[in-house]
Enzyme design. Structure first.
Site, mmCIF file in Angstrom:
data_model
loop_
_atom_site.group_PDB
_atom_site.id
_atom_site.type_symbol
_atom_site.label_atom_id
_atom_site.label_comp_id
_atom_site.label_asym_id
_atom_site.label_seq_id
_atom_site.Cartn_x
_atom_site.Cartn_y
_atom_site.Cartn_z
ATOM 1 N N LYS A 97 -65.573 62.989 8.917
ATOM 2 C CA LYS A 97 -66.305 64.170 8.448
ATOM 3 C C LYS A 97 -67.407 63.751 7.468
ATOM 4 O O LYS A 97 -68.589 63.889 7.761
ATOM 5 C CB LYS A 97 -65.352 65.147 7.754
ATOM 6 C CG LYS A 97 -64.015 65.354 8.434
ATOM 7 C CD LYS A 97 -64.085 66.135 9.720
ATOM 8 C CE LYS A 97 -62.688 66.424 10.239
ATOM 9 N NZ LYS A 97 -62.693 67.217 11.478
ATOM 10 N N ASP A 127 -54.606 66.878 1.857
ATOM 11 C CA ASP A 127 -55.315 66.389 3.044
ATOM 12 C C ASP A 127 -56.777 66.781 2.893
ATOM 13 O O ASP A 127 -57.190 67.884 3.251
ATOM 14 C CB ASP A 127 -54.701 67.003 4.305
ATOM 15 C CG ASP A 127 -55.518 66.693 5.563
ATOM 16 O OD1 ASP A 127 -56.452 65.860 5.490
ATOM 17 O OD2 ASP A 127 -55.225 67.298 6.613
ATOM 18 N N TRP A 164 -54.351 72.964 10.299
ATOM 19 C CA TRP A 164 -53.998 71.615 9.874
ATOM 20 C C TRP A 164 -52.804 71.626 8.929
ATOM 21 O O TRP A 164 -51.977 70.704 8.951
ATOM 22 C CB TRP A 164 -55.209 70.911 9.279
ATOM 23 C CG TRP A 164 -56.233 70.649 10.334
ATOM 24 C CD1 TRP A 164 -57.431 71.271 10.505
ATOM 25 C CD2 TRP A 164 -56.098 69.734 11.429
ATOM 26 N NE1 TRP A 164 -58.065 70.801 11.634
ATOM 27 C CE2 TRP A 164 -57.271 69.849 12.219
ATOM 28 C CE3 TRP A 164 -55.111 68.830 11.820
ATOM 29 C CZ2 TRP A 164 -57.481 69.091 13.371
ATOM 30 C CZ3 TRP A 164 -55.318 68.064 12.969
ATOM 31 C CH2 TRP A 164 -56.487 68.207 13.728
#
Length: 361
Positions: A196, A172, A102
């Site tokens: 999540k 993030d 990511w």
């Protein structure tokens, strides 16, 4: 009902009490004689619910008053580009600390809009650790320093926010926000995809220090401007109302559980149980991540023989343990143990793992 333990990395399991409340309210919500998905986002009922969700999130995270809380769209991936659009520009440098897939994507998506510089990376070690702070090559002129506190795919996590001086720190937090207390004031921007620990996909929570978005940039569409969205209460256009509503229910549930301090203790216990099972298996299971960098949220592990992967997945699913297949970039297995996963689910997994190793070892 055959609902069982879901270890999916995302979209991930939601707290069962939240789902049951949403089920009860699905056809008629808050006395509106309609579903929350059917009412106007500018109507008094939804505006009140949205404002309450923001207050609860601010309370959970102790968000300082000089930060805006935005409920946006696009997923975190869109904000890889949107962040440099809003607070930097193609003439500025931005530093990136890359500890997994990511972080790599954040660099790639940011490059058209900022001079993205990889200031540190653990790629040479297959993203199994966090680069030593002494190795970081940060620019004093950077518009921001970006990092990924938790890497969902590689299972690498910062357990303390890095020190970067006066340069705004951008995180993030997609796979770790709300799993424990954090220092919001240490960051310039915190952002997270909802799917999540926050709610269903389709929503991004973004917390930004006000001085970083004083005015809407003139060279981007208004709908992409954080300043414009903040001015309109995240309702410049129609927001993802159902996701926002469900996030609000999750915030209430978290407060009922005792807040983020209580969640931190639960999440630490779940992670310790799973890692102790892996480490105590005599090599049958293995987690590749440096111990000090292991994630509480996403635990990748391999089996002693790849030929056992298919039987493990088939038998675990039959045992009611879902979505354990590892990401293709890493292989093996991955157990995502976010807030909604109870300790009973992790015990069921570790009991299965011990039995499987006994039978196939």
């Amino acid at each position: 009902m055959s609902r069982t333990f879901n270890f999916s990395a995302g979209p991930a399991a939601l707290p069962e009490p939240v789902l049951l409340q949403a089920q009860r309210e699905l056809l008629e919500w808050s006395g509106e004689r309609a579903s929350v998905m059917e009412v106007s986002h500018r109507g008094a009922a939804f505006v009140a619910a949205a404002e309450e969700a923001e207050r609860d999130l601010r309370d959970l995270l102790s968000v300082p008053s000089n930060y805006k809380v935005l409920f946006l769209q696009g997923g975190a991936t869109q904000h890889f580009a949107q962040i440099p659009m809003n607070i930097a520009g193609v003439d500025r440098v931005a530093d990136y600390i890359v500890t997994g897939a990511w972080g790599q994507k954040a660099v790639a998506e940011g490059k058209p809009y900022v001079r993205a510089q990889v200031a540190a990376t653990s790629e040479a070690g297959n993203f199994t650790s966090i680069p030593a702070r002494s190795e970081w090559q940060l620019s004093a002129e950077a518009a921001y320093v970006h990092y990924t506190p938790n890497e969902t795919i590689h299972g690498v996590e910062f357990h303390q926010a890095p020190e970067v001086g006066d340069v705004p720190l951008v995180g993030d937090f997609s796979s770790t926000l709300l799993s424990r207390p954090i220092d919001v004031a240490h960051h310039g921007i915190i952002y997270a995809g909802a799917q999540k620990n926050i709610g269903p996909s389709g929503l991004v929570v973004l917390i930004v220090r006000e001085d970083l978005i004083p005015t809407p940039p003139s060279n981007i569409a208004k709908v992409l401007s954080y300043a414009a969205q903040a001015k309109d209460g995240s309702m410049l256009n129609t927001p993802p109302t159902f996701s926002w509503y469900l996030a609000g229910l999750v915030f209430k549930w978290l407060k009922e559980q005792g807040g983020l301090g209580a969640m931190a203790e639960r999440n630490r216990a779940k992670a310790e149980l799973l890692y102790s099972t892996i480490d105590g298996s005599g090599g049958f299971y293995r987690n590749p991540v440096e111990v000090s960098s292991r994630s509480w949220m996403n635990v990748p592990f391999t089996l002693v023989d790849e030929a056992l992967d298919k039987p493990f997945l088939k038998e675990s699913e039959a045992a009611g343990l879902l979505a354990l297949k590892g990401h293709r970039a890493v292989g093996g297995m991955r157990a995502s143990i976010y807030n909604a996963m109870p300790i009973e689910g992790v015990r069921a997994l570790t009991d299965f793992m011990a039995d499987f190793a006994k039978r196939h070892g």
